[in-house]
Write a protein that holds these residues in place. Structure first.
Motif, PDB file in Angstrom:
ATOM      1  N   ASN A 111       0.815  -1.218   0.000  1.00 56.13           N
ATOM      2  CA  ASN A 111       0.000   0.000   0.000  1.00 56.13           C
ATOM      3  C   ASN A 111       0.850   1.270   0.000  1.00 56.13           C
ATOM      4  OD1 ASN A 111      -2.490  -1.579   0.476  1.00 56.13           O
ATOM      5  ND2 ASN A 111      -1.601  -1.938   2.477  1.00 56.13           N
ATOM      6  N   THR A 139       2.867  -8.580  -1.172  1.00 54.76           N
ATOM      7  CA  THR A 139       2.790  -8.582   0.289  1.00 54.76           C
ATOM      8  C   THR A 139       2.362  -9.952   0.768  1.00 54.76           C
ATOM      9  OG1 THR A 139       1.724  -7.650   2.260  1.00 54.76           O
ATOM     10  CG2 THR A 139       0.429  -7.670   0.262  1.00 54.76           C
ATOM     11  N   ASP A 141       0.869 -10.277   3.596  1.00 55.81           N
ATOM     12  CA  ASP A 141      -0.305 -10.034   4.440  1.00 55.81           C
ATOM     13  C   ASP A 141      -1.623 -10.086   3.676  1.00 55.81           C
ATOM     14  OD1 ASP A 141       1.184  -9.665   6.801  1.00 55.81           O
ATOM     15  OD2 ASP A 141       1.588  -7.583   6.282  1.00 55.81           O
ATOM     16  N   ASP A 143      -3.212  -7.818   2.227  1.00 50.28           N
ATOM     17  CA  ASP A 143      -4.094  -6.708   2.598  1.00 50.28           C
ATOM     18  C   ASP A 143      -4.117  -5.591   1.561  1.00 50.28           C
ATOM     19  OD1 ASP A 143      -1.519  -5.812   3.003  1.00 50.28           O
ATOM     20  OD2 ASP A 143      -1.861  -5.060   5.031  1.00 50.28           O
ATOM     21  N   HIS A 190      -3.146  -5.865  10.958  1.00 51.81           N
ATOM     22  CA  HIS A 190      -4.536  -5.433  11.004  1.00 51.81           C
ATOM     23  C   HIS A 190      -5.478  -6.380  10.281  1.00 51.81           C
ATOM     24  CE1 HIS A 190      -2.442  -1.334  11.323  1.00 51.81           C
ATOM     25  NE2 HIS A 190      -2.918  -1.619  12.521  1.00 51.81           N
ATOM     26  N   HIS A 266       4.116   2.058  12.061  1.00 55.19           N
ATOM     27  CA  HIS A 266       3.393   0.941  12.661  1.00 55.19           C
ATOM     28  C   HIS A 266       3.937   0.630  14.050  1.00 55.19           C
ATOM     29  CE1 HIS A 266       2.913  -0.443   8.225  1.00 55.19           C
ATOM     30  NE2 HIS A 266       1.971   0.418   8.564  1.00 55.19           N
ATOM     31  N   ASN A 356      -2.423   3.407   0.195  1.00 54.89           N
ATOM     32  CA  ASN A 356      -2.769   3.612   1.602  1.00 54.89           C
ATOM     33  C   ASN A 356      -4.132   3.048   2.003  1.00 54.89           C
ATOM     34  OD1 ASN A 356      -0.338   4.931   2.285  1.00 54.89           O
ATOM     35  ND2 ASN A 356      -1.111   6.847   1.439  1.00 54.89           N
ATOM     36  N   ARG A 357      -4.633   2.096   1.245  1.00 55.56           N
ATOM     37  CA  ARG A 357      -5.875   1.416   1.617  1.00 55.56           C
ATOM     38  C   ARG A 357      -5.525   0.015   2.105  1.00 55.56           C
ATOM     39  NH1 ARG A 357     -10.327   4.276  -0.685  1.00 55.56           N
ATOM     40  NH2 ARG A 357      -9.602   5.905  -2.123  1.00 55.56           N
ATOM     41  N   GLU A 358      -6.405  -0.554   2.898  1.00 57.47           N
ATOM     42  CA  GLU A 358      -6.115  -1.844   3.510  1.00 57.47           C
ATOM     43  C   GLU A 358      -7.320  -2.764   3.408  1.00 57.47           C
ATOM     44  OE1 GLU A 358      -3.419  -2.796   7.302  1.00 57.47           O
ATOM     45  OE2 GLU A 358      -5.317  -1.827   7.812  1.00 57.47           O
ATOM     46  N   LYS A 359      -7.073  -3.976   2.917  1.00 59.70           N
ATOM     47  CA  LYS A 359      -8.152  -4.965   2.746  1.00 59.70           C
ATOM     48  C   LYS A 359      -8.125  -5.947   3.914  1.00 59.70           C
ATOM     49  CE  LYS A 359      -7.545  -8.307  -0.168  1.00 59.70           C
ATOM     50  NZ  LYS A 359      -7.323  -9.003  -1.449  1.00 59.70           N
ATOM     51  N   LYS A 360      -9.174  -5.950   4.696  1.00 59.63           N
ATOM     52  CA  LYS A 360      -9.267  -6.858   5.830  1.00 59.63           C
ATOM     53  C   LYS A 360     -10.105  -8.076   5.463  1.00 59.63           C
ATOM     54  CE  LYS A 360      -8.588  -3.306   9.354  1.00 59.63           C
ATOM     55  NZ  LYS A 360      -9.055  -2.758  10.640  1.00 59.63           N
TER      56      LYS A 360
END
Length: 423
Positions: A111, A139, A141, A143, A190, A266, A356-360
């Protein structure tokens, strides 16, 4: 033949297949007779004008690179801020790119890296410098926004599921007279994607991992300990997988290491497995073991997913195609077209939708009690760990990994006075 040079850089934590992307970038660019430079240690290499000439690497070495873990050219955890705050650094980047006739910039990261590529494209437009910036997804993660999955995740997920299944067999064998509870800590600040992947090791409720703790659900110690006690009473032993980013209801990280913030802002985490193991031992009086695989999750090239390997190469090739086509401020993202049979394709997505967006984890992927995965999560995850992409092995029994030489092109500018790598 396109005029200009392509600059490739790796960012953030590396993965088991990021070099598969790098190799694909180099091969695709060579096929178009485009010279590729690689920034040494990520964006720092660009700021320091430490640029590796990949044309020195033989074709065979580049092919071997695709089967080698780590970051072949070096990566870094350096986040460039807004254009206003970090303008001097962005202007330095433009100066370096201009000095080496770089017309295409490929930033292989997550991100924050997408955000840097986006801002650099905006500044280049302001300076009227012909530069095409492409974000290349990476990544463990998983995300990254927009893309269905992210290269790097599938292999880390496969390592996690296999490791948990193997460890569970050990625990089951010893539970009568030794360890009753085993706690495995998965990456995921996250988003609980890697913790969820451990759930693939179990086909029934009594198979490990019987309990998964996600950062998307508040950690309730009383409920957790009661759940562990029930599983031990029913099965005789229990395997717990906990994401490093689990929090209490008030938002406090259970594994806050108290070491401040990293370069990306972080919270420094560490030790959630050890903490949980201690609480289980103290509360239930059973023998507990725990594991913190940490870097092993992202470096385990020996058990990489074939799906992940193919997707990592595909985004590298497509990134070059997008760059040479002038598709500025975009990223090749993976689009799933079918679960069964598993099919996917690549499409272009604007960096504006990704940076800068995050996928949960979707709510529908987490079991109703908050401590396991659903059938929907299994349908999503299973195709990503399928297939093997083993590296070749040497006669001594170890993988035949390659190390490329780092021949730097001559500097054309004065040294960079401010070095963000040593803040």
């Amino acid at each position: 033949m396109p005029q200009g040079t392509l600059l490739y850089a790796q960012s953030g934590g590396v993965t088991a297949v990021i070099n598969a992307t790098a190799a694909a970038v180099i091969e695709a660019a060579r096929a178009r007779r485009v010279k590729v430079l690689a920034a040494r240690n990520g964006i720092l290499g660009a700021l320091r004008e430490e640029l590796i000439d990949t044309s020195k690497a033989p074709a065979a070495a580049v092919r071997a690179l695709a089967l080698t873990p780590g970051g072949a050219f070096g990566s870094c955890r350096v986040k460039l801020k807004s254009l206003d705050v970090d303008r001097a650094r962005y202007e330095r980047l433009i100066a370096v790119l201009r000095a080496h006739d770089v017309r295409w910039f490929l930033y292989n990261g997550g991100n924050d890296s997408a955000d840097t590529a986006l801002k650099l494209s905006q500044l280049a437009a302001e300076f009227d410098y012909p530069l095409t910036c492409i974000g290349v997804p990476k990544t463990v993660d998983n995300d990254l926004a927009v893309t269905d999955c992210c290269p790097g995740f599938g292999s880390a997920a496969k390592y996690t599921a296999v490791s948990v299944r193997e460890a569970a067999l050990d625990v089951a064998a010893m539970a009568d007279t030794s360890t009753r509870v085993f706690v495995y800590e998965a990456m995921g600040r996250h988003a609980g994607w890697l913790a969820a992947a451990a759930g693939l090791a179990a086909k029934t409720p009594d198979e490990a991992p019987q309990i998964i703790l996600f950062p998307e659900r508040a950690y309730d110690e009383t409920a957790f300990l009661a759940h562990v006690e029930r599983v031990v009473a029913r099965v005789g032993w229990c395997v717990v997988v906990a994401s490093e980013g689990i929090r209490t209801a008030d938002g406090r990280f259970v594994a806050d290491a108290g070491a401040g913030k990293d370069a990306f802002g972080h919270t420094q985490l560490g030790g959630v497995a050890a903490h949980l193991a201690g609480r289980v031992h103290d509360a239930l009086g059973v023998k507990v073991h725990w594991a913190l695989p940490d870097y092993l999750q992202r470096s385990a090239r020996h058990i990489a997913s074939r799906t992940d390997f193919e997707q990592a190469q595909a985004v590298g090739r497509k990134a070059v195609a997008y760059a040479l086509d002038g598709r500025n401020a975009t990223m090749p993202v993976i689009v799933r077209t079918s679960d069964s049979p598993y099919r996917w394709k690549l499409e272009a997505a604007p960096l504006q939708r990704i940076a800068n967006r995050e996928k949960k984890m979707p709510a529908g992927f987490i079991r109703s009690d908050g401590r396991g995965i659903t059938a929907a999560a299994r349908r999503y995850l299973e195709p990503l760990i399928r297939g093997e992409a083993y590296p070749p092995y040497r006669r001594d029994g170890l993988p035949a990994y390659v190390a490329l030489g780092h021949a730097l092109v001559p500097r054309k500018l004065a040294p960079w006075a401010e070095d963000p790598g040593r803040d």
